[in-house]
Scaffold this active site. Structure first.
Site, short mmCIF file in Angstrom:
data_model
loop_
_atom_site.label_atom_id
_atom_site.label_comp_id
_atom_site.label_asym_id
_atom_site.label_seq_id
_atom_site.Cartn_x
_atom_site.Cartn_y
_atom_site.Cartn_z
N ASP A 121 0.87 -1.18 0.00
CA ASP A 121 0.00 0.00 0.00
C ASP A 121 0.90 1.23 0.00
O ASP A 121 1.71 1.42 0.93
CB ASP A 121 -0.90 0.01 1.24
CG ASP A 121 -1.93 -1.10 1.20
OD1 ASP A 121 -2.32 -1.52 0.10
OD2 ASP A 121 -2.34 -1.56 2.28
N ASP A 161 -13.64 -4.41 -2.60
CA ASP A 161 -13.54 -4.27 -1.14
C ASP A 161 -14.91 -4.58 -0.54
O ASP A 161 -15.89 -3.89 -0.85
CB ASP A 161 -13.11 -2.85 -0.76
CG ASP A 161 -11.72 -2.51 -1.29
OD1 ASP A 161 -10.91 -3.44 -1.45
OD2 ASP A 161 -11.45 -1.32 -1.55
#
Length: 262
Positions: A11, A130
């Site tokens: 990330d 997600d």
């Protein structure tokens, strides 16, 4: 039998690797190029780089990072975060990325997935999903997990496949960063409903969690972050464990078999 892939996830926030819990409380995890070199040498099958801020200011950062990663390591990698246009995809692939992940923009305009797959090929397009459990269902969230779209995760996964996605990256927001294991139920439901590879993400904390995501979740690949970034597990340890219990993985070199046993 197709081998199962082990994929470290980076990330990226302003050129640094970060990691949090449930998409918040981020802390620094290192330099992306250094980590990519390490994972490439340690036997990772692929890498995923996600620009988690994805603002116009950070776009140049992720392009620079992807270019540096492409020059430093020799395994396939996917880049995502804030991918909104065909030009975004073109720029990211031009850096040397093998695939590009689409999330919020595909939810806002599903035709974008169709266009992207048509122009660049299904093999280049990953749709990131997600999900968060809501009673007995799973909802899809957009904008870095901040907005509940109300979409059913299974229905969206099938539509993304139908529109040309070559792979799905399914992240459990409930499990993310908890190290309590993936949400294998939704992973399995999606895996059983599509004929493209599914990557399980969110909640990996032990070697057994990799096994469960593959055997219970029927995932084709498993993505993990903090357990690798902070040295709690190595790629070699995970692959050796899976190989020992009969899960097919790409062969381990002697170098990282010995590293796993140290």
């Amino acid at each position: 039998m197709l081998t199962k892939r082990i994929i470290p996830c980076l990330d990226i926030d302003d050129g640094r690797v970060v990691k949090g819990v449930n998409f918040v409380n981020l802390r620094d995890a290192g330099d992306p190029v250094v980590l990519c070199e390490h994972y490439s040498a340690s036997g990772a099958d692929e890498l995923v780089l996600l620009d988690i801020t994805a603002t116009s200011d950070s776009r140049q950062h992720i392009l620079e990072t992807a270019s540096a990663v492409a020059a430093a390591c020799f395994i396939p990698f996917t880049v995502g975060g804030g991918v909104r246009t065909v030009d975004d995809i073109s720029q990211l692939l031009a850096t040397g990325a093998d695939r590009v992940a689409i999330n919020s923009a595909g939810l806002a305009n599903p035709e974008f997935i169709t266009t992207a797959a048509s122009q660049f090929g299904c093999q280049c397009i990953v749709v990131a999903i997600d999900v968060r459990r809501s009673d007995d269902a799973w909802h899809v969230f957009s904008h870095g997990g901040r907005i509940d779209t109300g979409r059913d995760a299974l229905s969206w996964a099938i539509e993304a496949r139908d529109r040309g996605a070559g792979e799905l990256l399914v992240t459990s927001m409930d499990a993310d960063g908890t190290k309590a294991g993936c949400d294998n139920e939704i992973t399995r439901l999606i895996s059983e409903s599509v004929d493209i590879p599914v990557i399980a993400s969110g909640g990996i904390g032990t070697r057994e969690h990799f096994r469960d995501a593959i055997t219970e979740g029927q995932a084709d690949a498993v993505l993990a972050a903090s357990v690798f970034h902070y040295g709690e597990l190595t790629i070699g340890e995970v692959k050796a464990f899976l190989d020992d219990i009969g899960v097919p993985v790409r062969p381990l070199s002697e170098s990282y078999i010995s590293g796993a046993n140290q």
